[in-house]
Design a protein around this motif. Structure first.
Motif, mmCIF file in Angstrom:
data_model
loop_
_atom_site.group_PDB
_atom_site.id
_atom_site.type_symbol
_atom_site.label_atom_id
_atom_site.label_comp_id
_atom_site.label_asym_id
_atom_site.label_seq_id
_atom_site.Cartn_x
_atom_site.Cartn_y
_atom_site.Cartn_z
ATOM 1 N N GLU A 75 0.985 -0.995 -0.456
ATOM 2 C CA GLU A 75 -0.070 0.325 0.358
ATOM 3 C C GLU A 75 1.267 0.934 -0.099
ATOM 4 N N ARG A 76 2.200 1.476 0.925
ATOM 5 C CA ARG A 76 3.136 2.232 0.872
ATOM 6 C C ARG A 76 3.743 3.064 -0.501
ATOM 7 N N VAL A 77 3.817 1.855 -1.213
ATOM 8 C CA VAL A 77 3.843 1.576 -2.608
ATOM 9 C C VAL A 77 2.795 2.358 -3.610
ATOM 10 N N LEU A 78 1.776 1.582 -3.504
ATOM 11 C CA LEU A 78 0.711 2.285 -4.283
ATOM 12 C C LEU A 78 0.565 3.507 -4.275
ATOM 13 N N ALA A 79 0.689 4.460 -2.437
ATOM 14 C CA ALA A 79 0.746 5.355 -2.345
ATOM 15 C C ALA A 79 1.637 6.597 -2.807
ATOM 16 N N THR A 80 2.331 6.403 -2.389
ATOM 17 C CA THR A 80 3.994 6.832 -3.305
ATOM 18 C C THR A 80 4.719 6.698 -4.401
ATOM 19 N N GLY A 81 4.435 5.899 -4.881
ATOM 20 C CA GLY A 81 4.740 5.469 -6.356
ATOM 21 C C GLY A 81 6.558 5.101 -6.418
ATOM 22 N N GLU A 82 7.309 4.698 -4.719
ATOM 23 C CA GLU A 82 8.492 4.665 -4.853
ATOM 24 C C GLU A 82 8.506 2.890 -4.221
ATOM 25 N N ARG A 83 9.680 2.228 -4.028
ATOM 26 C CA ARG A 83 9.880 1.329 -3.839
ATOM 27 C C ARG A 83 9.864 1.323 -2.585
ATOM 28 N N ASP A 84 10.432 -0.115 -1.853
ATOM 29 C CA ASP A 84 9.800 0.150 -0.262
ATOM 30 C C ASP A 84 10.357 -0.862 -0.249
ATOM 31 N N THR A 85 11.406 -0.831 0.865
ATOM 32 C CA THR A 85 12.682 -2.337 1.249
ATOM 33 C C THR A 85 11.916 -2.784 2.676
ATOM 34 N N MET A 86 11.220 -4.001 3.006
ATOM 35 C CA MET A 86 10.726 -4.388 4.094
ATOM 36 C C MET A 86 12.180 -5.115 5.015
ATOM 37 N N ALA A 87 11.626 -5.121 5.842
ATOM 38 C CA ALA A 87 12.856 -5.311 6.878
ATOM 39 C C ALA A 87 12.344 -7.044 7.236
ATOM 40 N N LEU A 88 13.110 -8.044 7.739
ATOM 41 C CA LEU A 88 13.273 -9.597 7.499
ATOM 42 C C LEU A 88 11.933 -9.802 8.303
ATOM 43 N N LYS A 89 11.060 -10.807 7.760
ATOM 44 C CA LYS A 89 9.654 -10.776 8.042
ATOM 45 C C LYS A 89 9.656 -12.768 8.685
ATOM 46 N N ARG A 90 8.810 -12.372 9.061
ATOM 47 C CA ARG A 90 8.713 -14.282 9.355
ATOM 48 C C ARG A 90 7.139 -14.257 8.397
ATOM 49 N N GLY A 116 2.699 4.011 -14.899
ATOM 50 C CA GLY A 116 2.452 4.485 -16.474
ATOM 51 C C GLY A 116 2.297 5.545 -16.492
ATOM 52 N N PRO A 117 2.403 5.725 -17.779
ATOM 53 C CA PRO A 117 2.628 7.455 -18.567
ATOM 54 C C PRO A 117 2.481 8.115 -17.987
ATOM 55 N N ASP A 118 0.752 7.928 -16.872
ATOM 56 C CA ASP A 118 0.202 8.668 -16.318
ATOM 57 C C ASP A 118 1.081 9.115 -14.855
ATOM 58 N N GLY A 119 2.270 8.625 -14.643
ATOM 59 C CA GLY A 119 2.683 8.758 -13.192
ATOM 60 C C GLY A 119 2.320 7.299 -12.480
ATOM 61 N N GLU A 120 0.912 7.212 -12.488
ATOM 62 C CA GLU A 120 -0.053 6.046 -11.398
ATOM 63 C C GLU A 120 0.849 5.203 -11.689
ATOM 64 N N VAL A 121 0.772 3.822 -10.338
ATOM 65 C CA VAL A 121 0.882 2.867 -10.341
ATOM 66 C C VAL A 121 0.156 1.281 -11.466
ATOM 67 N N GLU A 122 0.759 1.237 -12.051
ATOM 68 C CA GLU A 122 0.378 0.138 -13.322
ATOM 69 C C GLU A 122 -0.005 -1.701 -12.013
ATOM 70 N N LEU A 123 1.355 -2.143 -12.393
ATOM 71 C CA LEU A 123 2.499 -2.419 -11.604
ATOM 72 C C LEU A 123 2.809 -2.905 -9.805
ATOM 73 N N ILE A 124 3.183 -3.999 -9.473
ATOM 74 C CA ILE A 124 4.055 -3.907 -8.388
ATOM 75 C C ILE A 124 4.904 -5.210 -8.738
ATOM 76 N N ILE A 125 6.058 -4.877 -8.749
ATOM 77 C CA ILE A 125 7.209 -6.329 -9.105
ATOM 78 C C ILE A 125 7.738 -6.724 -7.473
ATOM 79 N N HIS A 126 7.032 -7.234 -7.125
ATOM 80 C CA HIS A 126 7.885 -8.628 -5.675
ATOM 81 C C HIS A 126 9.186 -8.866 -5.742
ATOM 82 N N ARG A 127 9.877 -9.128 -5.137
ATOM 83 C CA ARG A 127 10.830 -9.157 -5.721
ATOM 84 C C ARG A 127 11.251 -10.570 -3.764
ATOM 85 N N THR A 128 11.158 -11.073 -3.499
ATOM 86 C CA THR A 128 11.601 -11.334 -2.721
ATOM 87 C C THR A 128 12.584 -13.011 -2.428
ATOM 88 N N GLU A 129 13.643 -13.486 -1.486
ATOM 89 C CA GLU A 129 14.672 -14.205 -0.625
ATOM 90 C C GLU A 129 14.304 -14.922 0.443
#
Length: 400
Positions: A75-90, A116-129
């Protein structure tokens, strides 16, 4: 040589990092082969389904907060349009083919927006390790007094959690510090621009007047000196405006006191030179705010200067209380301000055609300064509707 066409779908599927592509509704749109391997799922299990329906989290481990933290990150990614890095989680995962049986899992996660072209978030890439095996190995190493015991793993996990949280907090503080430095640099740049912009024309005019007067030795210097005096007074007003803006930009603290707005208006009208326009007042008593009296007098003076430039015959000043606010209105019966221009008049150096005609030497800083003073005391200054002329409304929190 022509470059070969790139099959980006094939590249995505083959990436080593476990990746998902999510829609803004958190529906899974694509999954890399690595993600399928690490989660033990098939594409048919994932594509087109809501992420939290596929991975609901472990109901028997409510204190882990994995799903809640991931949802907050997305939801932070949708609100800000910026990448969000999470702390280690179970985030425990249901075992493939064994409904209701959850396996303990630990993850490092980064969520990145695709705009997208209008600056809105169209997709989210969820990268996890997944780092579950790594944590198990740390526990088996005996680093916390255990040799593979569950207590040892939990102690190690808690320590890694704490360190990850500290790193994330430090990263957030660094972001705030960097942002603050950028804002300070921008304020400094804007102040230099304002100063050079506002002082250039009056100084040039003053130099020209003096050069002409000195070149004509038999000319009476008194008219030139009077004109120069007016130019110097204008320069003094501009310098005062610039210094006030600088103080407001850096939030220079000024002592506050209870200010009775009706008395403030009366004192300001007594101080000012008589105006060609009639000034009508309707002042409720005991409307008190906490602020700097000097700055509020500056705000009111700027509003009255503006009203005197544009009014036809009458200026009206109203002071009332409308809980929880004190309200001051300054109304003129001039041509008014078009709705499209009611915010523009508060921009620095923004002068409408009518203002340039009535006061060619103005700096365009009076109304911006008035608004910034209002904001410094948690107030708001704006232009409101009025059948004739312009109506400026100031709202400030009433003193308790």
């Amino acid at each position: 040589m022509t470059s070969p066409a790139v099959d980006y779908g094939a590249v995505f599927k083959a990436l080593v990092a476990p990746l998902l592509v999510l829609t803004p509704d958190f529906v899974i749109a694509a999954a890399s082969d690595s993600y399928l391997t690490v989660t033990g799922r098939d594409r048919a299990d994932l594509l087109g389904r809501h992420f939290f329906a596929v991975f609901p989290g472990n109901p028997d481990a409510p204190g882990t907060h994995g799903p809640e933290c991931l949802r907050a990150s997305l939801e932070r990614v949708l609100a800000t349009g910026e990448r969000d890095t999470m702390a280690l989680k179970r985030y425990d995962m249901e075992a493939s083919g064994r409904p209701g049986v959850f396996e303990e899992r630990y993850w490092n996660t980064i969520n990145t927006p695709v705009l997208g072209p209008d600056g809105e978030v169209e997709l989210i890439i969820h990268r996890t390790e997944e780092v579950t095996d790594f944590l198990h190995q740390l526990a088996r190493s005996g680093g916390h007094g255990g040799t593979g015991t569950r207590a040892g793993l939990e102690a190690m996990s808690a320590d890694v959690y704490a360190r990850a949280r500290e790193l994330q907090d430090l990263n957030e503080r660094l972001k705030l510090t960097t942002s603050g430095l950028q804002e300070a640099i921008e304020r400094q740049r804007r102040f230099v621009f304002d100063a050079s912009h506002d002082l250039r024309n009056p100084i040039t005019g003053l130099l020209t007047e003096l050069e002409v007067a000195l070149s004509e030795s038999d000319t009476d210097l008194h008219p030139a000196l009077r004109k120069s005096l007016r130019d110097v007074e204008r320069l003094n007003d501009i310098v005062a405006d610039l210094l006030e803006l600088a103080r407001l930009d850096i939030a220079t603290p000024v002592a506050t006191e209870p200010v009775d707005l009706a008395q403030l208006v009366a004192d300001e009208l007594d101080r000012r030179a008589p105006s060609a326009a009639a000034v009508l007042t309707r002042l409720d008593q005991q409307v008190v705010v906490h602020a700097s009296r000097i700055r509020l007098a500056r705000l009111l003076g700027n509003l009255l200067d503006n009203a005197e430039r544009h009014t036809t015959t009458t200026i009206e000043i109203i002071v009332t209380a409308a809980l929880p606010h004190a309200v001051v209105e300054v109304i003129d019966d001039g041509p008014g301000i078009a709705p499209a221009d009611r915010e523009r008049v508060f921009e620095r150096h923004r002068r409408l055609d009518d203002a340039r005609r009535l006061d060619p030497g103005g700096s365009g800083l009076g109304l911006p300064i008035a608004r910034e003073i209002a904001q410094a005391y948690s107030g708001h200054l704006y232009v409101d509707e009025h059948p004739t002329g312009a109506r400026f409304v100031l709202r400030l929190p009433l003193a308790a």
